[in-house]
Design a protein around this motif. Structure first.
Motif, PDB file in Angstrom:
ATOM      1  N   LYS A 137       0.821  -1.332   0.216  1.00 10.00           N
ATOM      2  CA  LYS A 137       0.107   0.060   0.060  1.00 10.00           C
ATOM      3  C   LYS A 137       0.833   1.247   0.143  1.00 10.00           C
ATOM      4  O   LYS A 137       0.570   2.198  -0.853  1.00 10.00           O
ATOM      5  CB  LYS A 137      -1.035  -0.053   1.293  1.00 10.00           C
ATOM      6  N   ASP A 138       1.706   1.417   0.646  1.00  5.30           N
ATOM      7  CA  ASP A 138       2.690   2.398   0.967  1.00  5.30           C
ATOM      8  C   ASP A 138       3.612   2.746  -0.430  1.00  5.30           C
ATOM      9  O   ASP A 138       3.995   3.640  -0.749  1.00  5.30           O
ATOM     10  CB  ASP A 138       3.842   2.427   2.139  1.00  5.30           C
ATOM     11  N   ILE A 140       2.609   1.888  -3.426  1.00  4.39           N
ATOM     12  CA  ILE A 140       1.962   1.886  -4.407  1.00  4.39           C
ATOM     13  C   ILE A 140       1.323   3.531  -4.558  1.00  4.39           C
ATOM     14  O   ILE A 140       1.509   4.211  -5.637  1.00  4.39           O
ATOM     15  CB  ILE A 140       0.597   1.057  -4.469  1.00  4.39           C
ATOM     16  N   SER A 141       1.241   4.003  -3.203  1.00  3.20           N
ATOM     17  CA  SER A 141       0.680   5.291  -3.018  1.00  3.20           C
ATOM     18  C   SER A 141       1.770   6.512  -3.786  1.00  3.20           C
ATOM     19  O   SER A 141       2.842   6.315  -3.502  1.00  3.20           O
ATOM     20  CB  SER A 141       0.305   5.693  -1.652  1.00  3.20           C
ATOM     21  N   SER A 142       1.330   7.526  -4.436  1.00  5.66           N
ATOM     22  CA  SER A 142       2.099   8.554  -4.750  1.00  5.66           C
ATOM     23  C   SER A 142       1.289   9.757  -4.837  1.00  5.66           C
ATOM     24  O   SER A 142      -0.002   9.603  -4.873  1.00  5.66           O
ATOM     25  CB  SER A 142       2.472   8.132  -6.259  1.00  5.66           C
ATOM     26  N   GLU A 143       1.918  10.723  -4.842  1.00  6.93           N
ATOM     27  CA  GLU A 143       1.256  12.080  -4.806  1.00  6.93           C
ATOM     28  C   GLU A 143       0.500  12.355  -6.370  1.00  6.93           C
ATOM     29  O   GLU A 143      -0.431  13.176  -6.377  1.00  6.93           O
ATOM     30  CB  GLU A 143       2.146  13.438  -4.718  1.00  6.93           C
ATOM     31  N   LYS A 145      -1.886  10.701  -8.851  1.00  9.90           N
ATOM     32  CA  LYS A 145      -2.699   9.590  -9.011  1.00  9.90           C
ATOM     33  C   LYS A 145      -2.519   8.746 -10.229  1.00  9.90           C
ATOM     34  O   LYS A 145      -2.583   7.480 -10.059  1.00  9.90           O
ATOM     35  CB  LYS A 145      -4.189  10.285  -9.005  1.00  9.90           C
ATOM     36  N   SER A 148       0.354   6.106  -9.268  1.00 15.00           N
ATOM     37  CA  SER A 148      -0.266   5.207  -8.369  1.00 15.00           C
ATOM     38  C   SER A 148      -1.313   4.180  -9.092  1.00 15.00           C
ATOM     39  O   SER A 148      -1.077   3.099  -8.563  1.00 15.00           O
ATOM     40  CB  SER A 148      -1.377   5.758  -7.282  1.00 15.00           C
ATOM     41  N   GLN A 149      -1.853   4.655  -9.959  1.00 13.07           N
ATOM     42  CA  GLN A 149      -2.914   3.496 -10.795  1.00 13.07           C
ATOM     43  C   GLN A 149      -1.935   2.901 -11.769  1.00 13.07           C
ATOM     44  O   GLN A 149      -2.112   1.713 -11.880  1.00 13.07           O
ATOM     45  CB  GLN A 149      -3.766   4.603 -11.640  1.00 13.07           C
ATOM     46  N   LEU A 152      -0.512   0.177  -9.417  1.00 12.47           N
ATOM     47  CA  LEU A 152      -1.530  -0.756  -8.997  1.00 12.47           C
ATOM     48  C   LEU A 152      -1.691  -1.805 -10.240  1.00 12.47           C
ATOM     49  O   LEU A 152      -1.697  -2.877 -10.032  1.00 12.47           O
ATOM     50  CB  LEU A 152      -2.670   0.002  -8.648  1.00 12.47           C
TER      51      LEU A 152
END
Length: 167
Positions: A137-138, A140-143, A145, A148-149, A152
């Motif tokens: 989760k950490d 994958i997340s990015s400022e 979007k 991040s997609q 994912l």
């Protein structure tokens, strides 16, 4: 594992075969992400209506049970209901349990209830995808979007490719 938004009466066999061949069945089905999106919207509405937390939890569980009955007890909704019930138990009694542990416990309970799921590739894929998403989760997340997609989609495809044999 998905609740079809269309019935066989509404779609002819040729169309069903085309959807299956193109591997786009997920576009016209109700999956876990759709259910969680619905839950999130309902919780937000209940928050703005100033409904107490316990009543919100009860409403969500009742909604999930209704969806479970309507869907004909799909594996996806059984998983979500078990997970949400475990989250409620965690919330009130065992705050030190991680969500990842709840996920593992959910799948364990499902296998205890329905042992034939041990040989279900769709359950294995579902478990692997949700586990990897929770674990990374950490990462994958990015400022951004879109980044991040992309991350994912990459992770999900890494899991699905060995089962599907195509990209």
């Amino acid at each position: 594992n998905n609740l079809s938004l269309f019935t066989n009466d509404n779609i002819d066999d040729e169309f069903n075969n085309s959807i299956s061949n193109l591997n786009i069945y997920y576009l016209i089905s109700l999956s876990g992400i759709h259910i969680y999106f619905l839950i999130r919207i309902i919780k937000k509405i209940m928050f703005y209506l100033d409904i107490k937390s316990k009543l919100q939890d009860l409403i969500i569980i009742i909604l999930l049970i209704i969806l479970l009955l309507i869907s004909g007890f799909t594996i996806t909704l059984i998983r979500i209901l078990i997970y949400e019930l475990l989250k409620l138990i965690k919330k009130h009694y065992y705050n030190n349990i991680t969500n990842y542990s709840l996920l593992n416990l959910t799948y364990f309970i499902m296998i205890l209830i329905m042992p034939y799921l041990l040989i279900s590739s769709s359950l294995l894929i579902s478990y692997l995808i949700v586990s990897v998403l929770m674990l990374f989760k950490d990462k994958i997340s990015s400022e951004y979007k879109i980044l991040s997609q992309i991350k994912l989609a990459f992770l999900v495809n890494l899991i699905i490719i060995p089962f599907n044999n195509k990209l």
